[in-house]
Design an enzyme around this catalytic site. Structure first.
Site, PDB file in Angstrom:
ATOM      1  N   GLY A   1     -18.935 -55.336 -12.715  1.00 24.06           N
ATOM      2  CA  GLY A   1     -18.484 -54.521 -11.578  1.00 24.06           C
ATOM      3  C   GLY A   1     -18.475 -53.026 -11.832  1.00 24.06           C
TER       4      GLY A   1
ATOM      5  N   ASP B   1     -14.203 -51.127 -12.047  1.00 22.88           N
ATOM      6  CA  ASP B   1     -14.343 -50.870 -10.618  1.00 22.88           C
ATOM      7  C   ASP B   1     -12.994 -50.880  -9.908  1.00 22.88           C
ATOM      8  OD1 ASP B   1     -14.019 -53.593 -11.055  1.00 22.88           O
ATOM      9  OD2 ASP B   1     -15.775 -54.221  -9.914  1.00 22.88           O
TER      10      ASP B   1
ATOM     11  N   ASP C   1      -6.871 -55.005  -9.763  1.00 27.69           N
ATOM     12  CA  ASP C   1      -6.396 -55.940  -8.735  1.00 27.69           C
ATOM     13  C   ASP C   1      -5.194 -56.703  -9.287  1.00 27.69           C
ATOM     14  OD1 ASP C   1      -6.194 -57.637  -6.568  1.00 27.69           O
ATOM     15  OD2 ASP C   1      -7.890 -58.885  -7.139  1.00 27.69           O
TER      16      ASP C   1
ATOM     17  N   LYS D   1      -5.712 -51.747  -5.980  1.00 33.70           N
ATOM     18  CA  LYS D   1      -5.122 -52.408  -4.811  1.00 33.70           C
ATOM     19  C   LYS D   1      -3.616 -52.229  -4.823  1.00 33.70           C
ATOM     20  CE  LYS D   1      -8.606 -55.904  -3.951  1.00 33.70           C
ATOM     21  NZ  LYS D   1      -8.926 -57.345  -3.950  1.00 33.70           N
TER      22      LYS D   1
ATOM     23  N   PHE E   1      -9.981 -57.973   0.223  1.00 36.85           N
ATOM     24  CA  PHE E   1     -11.178 -58.195  -0.582  1.00 36.85           C
ATOM     25  C   PHE E   1     -12.277 -57.230  -0.135  1.00 36.85           C
ATOM     26  CE2 PHE E   1     -15.054 -60.245  -2.034  1.00 36.85           C
ATOM     27  CZ  PHE E   1     -14.699 -60.566  -3.338  1.00 36.85           C
ATOM     28  N   VAL E   2     -12.815 -56.468  -1.074  1.00 35.97           N
ATOM     29  CA  VAL E   2     -13.832 -55.465  -0.734  1.00 35.97           C
ATOM     30  C   VAL E   2     -15.104 -55.674  -1.563  1.00 35.97           C
ATOM     31  CG1 VAL E   2     -12.220 -53.688   0.050  1.00 35.97           C
ATOM     32  CG2 VAL E   2     -12.809 -53.821  -2.390  1.00 35.97           C
TER      33      VAL E   2
ATOM     34  N   ASP F   1     -18.714 -57.170  -6.032  1.00 30.64           N
ATOM     35  CA  ASP F   1     -19.536 -58.212  -5.428  1.00 30.64           C
ATOM     36  C   ASP F   1     -18.731 -59.276  -4.717  1.00 30.64           C
ATOM     37  OD1 ASP F   1     -18.506 -59.305  -7.984  1.00 30.64           O
ATOM     38  OD2 ASP F   1     -19.733 -61.044  -7.441  1.00 30.64           O
TER      39      ASP F   1
ATOM     40  N   ARG G   1     -23.381 -55.676  -4.537  1.00 28.33           N
ATOM     41  CA  ARG G   1     -23.039 -54.642  -5.522  1.00 28.33           C
ATOM     42  C   ARG G   1     -23.759 -53.334  -5.213  1.00 28.33           C
ATOM     43  NH1 ARG G   1     -20.220 -57.138  -9.707  1.00 28.33           N
ATOM     44  NH2 ARG G   1     -20.948 -59.178 -10.363  1.00 28.33           N
TER      45      ARG G   1
HETATM   46  P1  IMP Z   1      -8.071 -58.275 -11.947  1.00 24.94           P
HETATM   47  O1  IMP Z   1      -8.145 -58.914 -13.307  1.00 24.94           O
HETATM   48  O2  IMP Z   1      -7.543 -59.212 -10.891  1.00 24.94           O
HETATM   49  O3  IMP Z   1      -7.397 -56.926 -11.915  1.00 24.94           O
HETATM   50  O4  IMP Z   1      -9.530 -58.137 -11.453  1.00 24.94           O
HETATM   51  C1  IMP Z   1     -10.369 -57.203 -11.836  1.00 24.94           C
HETATM   52  C2  IMP Z   1     -11.781 -57.641 -11.563  1.00 24.94           C
HETATM   53  O5  IMP Z   1     -11.910 -58.542 -10.465  1.00 24.94           O
HETATM   54  C3  IMP Z   1     -12.509 -56.404 -11.187  1.00 24.94           C
HETATM   55  O6  IMP Z   1     -13.121 -55.876 -12.332  1.00 24.94           O
HETATM   56  C4  IMP Z   1     -13.497 -56.859 -10.157  1.00 24.94           C
HETATM   57  O7  IMP Z   1     -14.720 -57.142 -10.777  1.00 24.94           O
HETATM   58  C5  IMP Z   1     -12.920 -58.123  -9.568  1.00 24.94           C
HETATM   59  N1  IMP Z   1     -12.301 -57.847  -8.241  1.00 24.94           N
HETATM   60  C6  IMP Z   1     -11.010 -57.593  -7.977  1.00 24.94           C
HETATM   61  N2  IMP Z   1     -10.802 -57.351  -6.661  1.00 24.94           N
HETATM   62  C7  IMP Z   1     -12.020 -57.467  -6.082  1.00 24.94           C
HETATM   63  C8  IMP Z   1     -12.464 -57.327  -4.718  1.00 24.94           C
HETATM   64  O8  IMP Z   1     -11.735 -57.023  -3.761  1.00 24.94           O
HETATM   65  N3  IMP Z   1     -13.800 -57.516  -4.525  1.00 24.94           N
HETATM   66  C9  IMP Z   1     -14.675 -57.824  -5.524  1.00 24.94           C
HETATM   67  N4  IMP Z   1     -14.296 -57.948  -6.803  1.00 24.94           N
HETATM   68  C10 IMP Z   1     -12.973 -57.782  -7.084  1.00 24.94           C
HETATM   69 MG    MG Z   2     -15.115 -56.658 -12.853  1.00 22.10          MG
END
Ligand code: IMP
Ligand code: MG
Length: 196
Positions: free
Chosen positions: A53, A109, A112, A140, A161-162, A168, A174
């Site tokens: 990402g 990227d 979340d 987020k 979700f974006v 992606d 992407r």
């Molecule tokens: P986390 O571990 O939940 O913080 O997720 C981080 C990873 O999940 C990011 O590096 C993104 O690749 C993916 N991700 C999180 N939110 C989104 C979204 O809204 N769209 C697409 N990919 C996401």
């Molecule tokens: Mg990622």
């Protein structure tokens, strides 16, 4: 691709302006952390982008940073296939092994659930870098695992979700140049009863 997009949350122009600011700020902060001889030598700055990402953000960000640096990629899987929620982060590549004493910047990227960043931060910290910070394009508005945070955040967005600019859905979008939501009919979370 365009017909699958519902709403643009951050435009290409907004991204470009913000990435320029972030790159300059990050570079200035890194310079401040280094003694003069280290600045000239430039061997101590390592950006660690989280694949896949971070690729688009990384490519733009690093070119806004006027200093010598190296890259050390790490791959983390958290959103397999058509899932819309993190399924728990796991490292799917070797972590760069030579980060001790370096000024390390994790680049991703989006922040979340926070599981990815919490994991990568912890593993890199074990190597005792000279400094460790994280730079994400998006954050987020929600709670993050282990209360993890990023020192550099481009934009805070609602918990939706974006896709686009590296992000992606099931491997696609992407290359969409802005940050956008998808039309609901394009997004089908893969569950036990849903078609693949
Ligand atoms: P986390 O571990 O939940 O913080 O997720 C981080 C990873 O999940 C990011 O590096 C993104 O690749 C993916 N991700 C999180 N939110 C989104 C979204 O809204 N769209 C697409 N990919 C996401
Ligand atoms: Mg990622």
């Amino acid at each position: 691709m365009e017909r699958d997009i519902e709403r643009v949350l951050v435009s290409t122009d907004e991204i470009a302006a913000r990435v320029r600011e972030m790159g300059n700020r990050l570079a200035a902060d890194l310079m401040d952390r280094m003694p003069a001889e280290e600045r000239a030598d430039g061997s101590s700055v390592v950006l660690v982008p989280i694949m896949t990402g971070a690729v688009v953000f990384l490519a733009d960000l690093m070119r806004e940073m006027p200093l010598k640096m190296r890259l050390g990629l790490v791959a983390v899987t958290s959103y397999p296939g058509k899932s819309l929620e993190s399924k728990g982060a796991s490292i799917s590549s070797e972590l760069p092994a030579d980060l001790g004493g370096k000024h390390v910047v994790i680049v991703d990227d989006i922040l979340d659930s926070g599981q990815t960043l919490a994991l990568v931060r912890r593993l890199i910290a074990e190597q005792a870098p000279a400094s460790l910070s994280a730079c994400v394009l998006l954050e987020k508005k929600r709670e993050h695992a282990e209360g993890v945070s990023a020192e550099y955040v481009g934009f805070t967005i609602p918990d939706e979700f974006v896709v686009g600019y590296g992000l992606d859905y099931d491997g696609q979008y992407r290359n969409y140049p802005a940050i956008a939501t998808l039309k609901p009919e394009r997004v089908r979370e893969a569950g036990p009863n849903s078609p693949a």
